[in-house]
Design a protein around this motif. Structure first.
Motif, PDB file in Angstrom:
ATOM      1  N   ARG A  27      23.250 -98.000 -65.245  1.00 47.76           N
ATOM      2  CA  ARG A  27      23.036 -98.902 -66.374  1.00 47.76           C
ATOM      3  C   ARG A  27      24.189 -99.874 -66.450  1.00 47.76           C
ATOM      4  N   LEU A  28      23.883-101.069 -66.794  1.00 48.44           N
ATOM      5  CA  LEU A  28      24.921-102.087 -66.887  1.00 48.44           C
ATOM      6  C   LEU A  28      25.981-101.613 -67.875  1.00 48.44           C
ATOM      7  N   GLY A  29      27.255-101.713 -67.456  1.00 50.22           N
ATOM      8  CA  GLY A  29      28.340-101.303 -68.339  1.00 50.22           C
ATOM      9  C   GLY A  29      28.797 -99.891 -68.077  1.00 50.22           C
ATOM     10  N   GLU A  30      27.993 -99.104 -67.348  1.00 50.13           N
ATOM     11  CA  GLU A  30      28.440 -97.756 -67.013  1.00 50.13           C
ATOM     12  C   GLU A  30      28.991 -97.748 -65.593  1.00 50.13           C
ATOM     13  N   PRO A  51      32.168-109.368 -56.228  1.00 50.41           N
ATOM     14  CA  PRO A  51      33.108-109.283 -57.345  1.00 50.41           C
ATOM     15  C   PRO A  51      32.478-108.715 -58.626  1.00 50.41           C
ATOM     16  N   SER A  52      31.206-109.002 -58.866  1.00 52.13           N
ATOM     17  CA  SER A  52      30.631-108.557 -60.131  1.00 52.13           C
ATOM     18  C   SER A  52      30.251-107.083 -60.102  1.00 52.13           C
ATOM     19  N   ALA A  53      30.436-106.411 -58.950  1.00 51.26           N
ATOM     20  CA  ALA A  53      30.138-104.987 -58.900  1.00 51.26           C
ATOM     21  C   ALA A  53      31.312-104.161 -59.412  1.00 51.26           C
ATOM     22  N   TRP A  54      32.469-104.806 -59.592  1.00 52.16           N
ATOM     23  CA  TRP A  54      33.669-104.081 -60.005  1.00 52.16           C
ATOM     24  C   TRP A  54      33.893-104.257 -61.487  1.00 52.16           C
ATOM     25  N   ARG A  55      34.543-103.260 -62.070  1.00 50.81           N
ATOM     26  CA  ARG A  55      35.051-103.448 -63.421  1.00 50.81           C
ATOM     27  C   ARG A  55      36.073-104.574 -63.344  1.00 50.81           C
ATOM     28  N   THR A  81      29.122-105.672 -63.607  1.00 56.01           N
ATOM     29  CA  THR A  81      29.141-106.477 -64.825  1.00 56.01           C
ATOM     30  C   THR A  81      27.930-107.399 -64.887  1.00 56.01           C
ATOM     31  N   ARG A  82      27.111-107.362 -63.852  1.00 52.94           N
ATOM     32  CA  ARG A  82      25.906-108.200 -63.878  1.00 52.94           C
ATOM     33  C   ARG A  82      24.709-107.364 -63.469  1.00 52.94           C
ATOM     34  N   ARG A  83      23.576-107.665 -64.095  1.00 56.15           N
ATOM     35  CA  ARG A  83      22.342-106.984 -63.804  1.00 56.15           C
ATOM     36  C   ARG A  83      21.894-107.321 -62.384  1.00 56.15           C
ATOM     37  N   GLY A  84      21.130-106.441 -61.774  1.00 58.29           N
ATOM     38  CA  GLY A  84      20.552-106.774 -60.484  1.00 58.29           C
ATOM     39  C   GLY A  84      21.081-105.906 -59.359  1.00 58.29           C
ATOM     40  N   ALA A 103      21.881-102.391 -60.772  1.00 58.14           N
ATOM     41  CA  ALA A 103      22.363-102.329 -62.154  1.00 58.14           C
ATOM     42  C   ALA A 103      21.194-102.659 -63.079  1.00 58.14           C
ATOM     43  N   LEU A 104      20.830-101.688 -63.909  1.00 61.30           N
ATOM     44  CA  LEU A 104      19.671-101.835 -64.781  1.00 61.30           C
ATOM     45  C   LEU A 104      20.084-102.468 -66.103  1.00 61.30           C
ATOM     46  N   PRO A 105      19.130-103.072 -66.822  1.00 58.90           N
ATOM     47  CA  PRO A 105      19.476-103.639 -68.128  1.00 58.90           C
ATOM     48  C   PRO A 105      20.054-102.551 -69.025  1.00 58.90           C
ATOM     49  N   PRO A 106      20.997-102.875 -69.857  1.00 58.92           N
ATOM     50  CA  PRO A 106      21.710-101.823 -70.583  1.00 58.92           C
ATOM     51  C   PRO A 106      20.889-101.147 -71.683  1.00 58.92           C
TER      52      PRO A 106
END
Lengths: 410, 436
Positions: free
Chosen positions: B63-66, B92-96, B125-128, B160-163
């Motif tokens: 889930r996005l954010g986890e 880059p968006s796969a990392w915290r 940090t991004r969906r998809g 990454a799924l919608p939160p």
């Protein structure tokens, strides 16, 4: 929501093998080698050192190779001298022509020493554009022609008639003379008069020791030699004796020898560093190169990804606000604010909307009734004329806000 | 190949030897040559990178954010021990945020013929879908002066799924749903409510709901109870065109739309309705049709994971046609789109009669709280013009909403945080009124 799974994909090394590297880079290498060869060729073809003006070796426009070459073809022996001592020897040689371009580049001591040399018989010394110091040392009779203010006179080189009894000049006729102008001494011959002075003066000492002063060496340059009588004049001036000696000072060598004069050569910072440390510096440069390679090698390439578009949803509204401001659309702005206020006031006061708008008189009456203010004043605020300037617009907005506040909390 | 700082340091220290003892080319050679020989020896003796084997395992969805963990197993089949620095590269968006550099790099020692497992901690940090980029290994030699470097492609995809942040509203809405069940007096009998059962009359029940015929057959007074209609069809239509790309706060409108759709789906599935999904801009971007209640939420989140706003004007005609094909009988069509005057008037309004003729239509739009901020800003001339422009925009939106309402559409216009509960409430209201 996370589930664990094992997945083995088409894993594999992405680094190229040596063969792939060669196949990939061979055209680039070939091109680089070609470029290097062409560069070397161009550099080799066009390479010649930078010569100073009036250098007898220089094929440049301001060189004097042509005239020296012509003289050599006529059987003269020519050579150059580059130190003060050899110049002194040359001056003492009989039967020679010595050319001394820009003698004022030498120090006064040097000039004085050279002037004291007993010159060989049947010789000629050609001074090209000497100034006061050189003239005073070699031939006190000839002086710089000066204007009333004491500034040396000079003239641009143009073709002028000889107008003097000097045989070289009469033979050459018109020639391009100019540069510094001189006033001859009592027994001297001045030629090519310009503005009452002479760019060419000959002084003769006993024993056929001649001294020729030239205002400018322009007529001897490769570029101008073929013009007018320049070649004739130049050849006869320099070719009257069997030997031509050209002084070409080697300034770098003079500086190295440190000839004791007060204005000795400047010692640079590197001269004070012990020699060992220049080698150590070289070693440090090597270390810096290795460090650059160490820091420059990344652990894998930069990873890219497509970024989402960032457009604020209110972008158009903010753009419209700027347009209103630029166009000074106060009426339109006030209308928008009024309409919004009416839409908020009408339900608060229980005034019905007809076709999306409250009835003006009913609304004004209701507001006036609630606040105890005259209906005309309320009407002017809610339906009045547009404000005339920005300050009025701000005041109007504040009034409208106050009205709304009062209606909500009477 | 790659050098280490040690090489540069040794050569730099050699400058002392050259400067003090051997100031000549020979000195430089004496100092540099052994270092270069050491570098060569390292290059030869380092464990080979090309023959390393990699294997991945770990999370495939998050889930996005986890945070998610992806494990990388490195096998060293060579006869030499591997002493290496390894970079497991991800977008880059796969990392915290801020951990991309440190998180991707691992120090690694694998003895000859053995394997080691590394864990990479990702927090997209991004969906998809996030695809692993490549694994780069710098295998150092025994002297630590130089090493071999190479990369391997070790594929892995982390979705990454919608939160679904509006989950928190679900319990309260489910409670409301249960209230609708079994109510007799308050609930008006409509065409959408279904007869549920008969039960004994209790004081307080509406006398109008007494079933006299049933009461005659037994010796107590029986009342009819009703329950909300079930097995209705709901079609959630997401407009992924340019109006969904605008950023509200720091997320695009589409994210709020997805959240609202997920809450509605969760609620409607519990209420016994069937939910389908259609994402459309110029073309159909994705759809979920006819999933069973157990798998519908995972199917929705999965389909939504890779949805991105497209910078295109939505083709409302194609969208309507697609929606009508997916809803052959009476349905609730929830259209999540913008309320901007121009696209609605030119695109949606001409198509609306087709939808409203047979279906119940709810139009949900993400409002921007910034608009309210602008409208209440006062002080400078700029603020006042901004307020005027904001009021103009709000009036336009209001007018558009009114026009849609006249066509029988339920219009919702709420800021991102309020839209999901508002949509759920609208659904419950329609259900209570039996309009599905």
């Amino acid at each position: 929501m996370t589930l664990t799974a094992t997945r083995t994909g088409t894993a594999g090394s992405t680094s190229p093998t040596g063969r792939q590297l060669w196949l990939r880079s061979r055209w680039f290498l070939l091109f680089a080698v070609l470029l290097l060869l062409v560069g070397l060729l161009v550099a080799g073809l066009g390479s010649h050192g930078q010569y100073p003006p009036l250098d007898p070796r220089s094929p440049d426009r301001d060189g004097a190779r042509a005239v020296v070459h012509l003289l050599e073809k006529q059987g003269l022996t020519t050579r150059t001298v580059d130190t003060e001592d050899t110049l002194a020897d040359a001056l003492a040689e009989p039967g020679s022509t010595v050319v001394l371009p820009e003698p004022d580049l030498m120090t006064t001591t040097q000039l004085r020493r050279l002037a004291q040399v007993r010159r060989g018989s049947d010789s000629r010394l050609v001074l090209i554009s000497p100034e006061a110091a050189a003239l005073a040392a070699f031939t006190p009779g000839i002086t710089l022609a000066t204007t009333a203010n004491g500034i040396p006179k000079s003239a641009g080189s143009t073709g002028v008639p000889a107008d003097c009894p000097l045989p070289e000049a009469t033979l050459a006729g018109h020639a391009e003379l100019g540069g510094l102008l001189y006033r001859p001494g009592a027994d001297d011959t001045g030629c090519y008069p310009r503005f009452g002075a002479y760019p060419l003066v000959r002084h003769t000492d006993p024993g056929s020791r001649e001294l020729v002063v030239l205002g400018s060496g322009r007529l001897l340059t490769n570029e101008r030699l073929a013009k007018d009588g320049n070649a004739a004049l130049g050849l006869s001036l320099l070719g009257s004796r069997h030997q031509l000696i050209w002084y070409l000072p080697d300034y770098a060598a003079a500086a190295r020898s440190g000839d004791g004069s007060a204005a000795g050569p400047q010692r640079t910072l590197t001269d004070y560093i012990p020699e060992g440390w220049t080698w150590a510096g070289l070693q440090l440069v090597l270390a810096a190169l290795l460090a650059a390679f160490w820091r420059g090698r990344r652990l894998g390439p930069v990873v890219t990804e497509n970024l989402p578009v960032v457009v604020r949803a209110t972008e158009t509204t903010e753009g419209r606000a700027r347009l209103y401001q630029r166009a000074k659309a106060r009426g339109r702005a006030a209308d928008a604010l009024r309409q919004a206020a009416r839409h908020r006031l009408a339900p608060a006061l229980g005034v019905a909307l007809t076709a999306g708008e409250p009835d003006p008189t009913a609304l004004c009456a209701a507001v006036a009734d609630r606040l105890g203010r005259p209906a005309a004043e309320v009407h002017a605020l809610l339906y009045g004329t547009p404000p005339t300037d920005d300050a009025a617009l701000v005041r109007f907005t504040d009034d409208l806000d106050a009205l709304e506040r009062q209606v909500r909390q009477p | 190949m790659a050098l280490t700082g040690r090489t540069a340091l040794l050569v730099a220290l050699g400058a002392l030897v050259v400067g003090l003892l051997l100031p000549s080319w020979a000195g430089i050679g004496t100092v540099t040559l052994p270092v270069l020989l050491g570098v060569l020896a390292d290059l030869v003796l380092a464990a080979p990178v090309r023959t390393l084997r990699f294997e991945r395992s770990g999370d495939t969805t998050v889930r996005l954010g986890e945070a998610a963990t992806v494990e990388l197993t490195v096998t060293n089949p060579s006869g030499r021990p591997l002493r290496a620095r390894l970079r497991d590269a991800w977008p880059p968006s796969a990392w915290r945020p801020g951990t991309a550099f440190a998180g991707s790099r691992h120090a690694l020692t694998v003895p000859a013929g053995e394997r080691r497992r590394l864990t990479t901690l990702l927090a997209p940090t991004r969906r998809g879908d996030h695809h692993a980029h490549r694994v780069t290994v710098r295998s150092l030699g025994p002297l630590g002066l130089a090493g071999r470097q190479g990369s391997h492609h070790v594929p892995w995809t982390l979705r990454a799924l919608p939160p679904f942040t509006s989950r928190k509203h679900l319990p309260s809405r489910l409670a409301r749903l249960r209230e609708l069940d079994g109510r007799t007096s308050v609930l008006a009998r409509g065409q959408g409510t279904e007869f549920d059962s008969l039960r004994e009359y209790l004081p307080g029940d509406d006398v109008r709901s007494i079933d006299w015929r049933a009461s005659a057959r037994r010796n107590t007074v029986a009342v009819r109870t009703w329950r909300p209609e079930r097995d209705r069809h709901i079609l959630v239509v997401l407009d992924t065109g340019r109006t969904s790309a605008g950023r509200v706060g720091d997320a695009p409108r589409l994210d709020a739309a997805l959240d609202a759709a997920l809450l509605l789906t969760a609620l409607a599935t519990r209420a016994g309705d069937r939910v389908d999904l259609l994402a459309h801009d110029l073309h159909r971007r994705g759809s979920v049709i006819g999933r069973s209640p157990n798998e519908i939420l995972p199917a929705f989140t999965d389909a939504m994971a890779s949805l991105e706003p497209a910078l295109l004007e939505t083709d409302m005609r194609a969208l309507t046609a697609c929606a009508l094909r997916m809803a052959p009988r009476r349905s609730l069509i929830v259209l999540i789109t913008g309320l901007d005057a121009r696209p609605v008037e030119e695109g949606l309004l001409p198509q609306l009669p087709l939808l409203t003729r047979r279906h119940e239509v709810v139009l949900a739009s993400v409002a921007d709280p910034r608009l309210d901020e602008l409208a209440t800003a006062r002080g400078t001339v700029q603020d006042v013009y901004g307020a005027a422009a904001a009021e103009q925009t709000r009036a336009d939106r209001r007018r558009t909403a009114e026009r849609l309402t006249r066509h029988g559409v339920t219009v919702l216009d709420a800021p991102p945080a309020a839209l999901p509960p508002a949509l759920a409430d609208a659904y419950l209201a329609l259900k209570a009124a039996g309009r599905l």
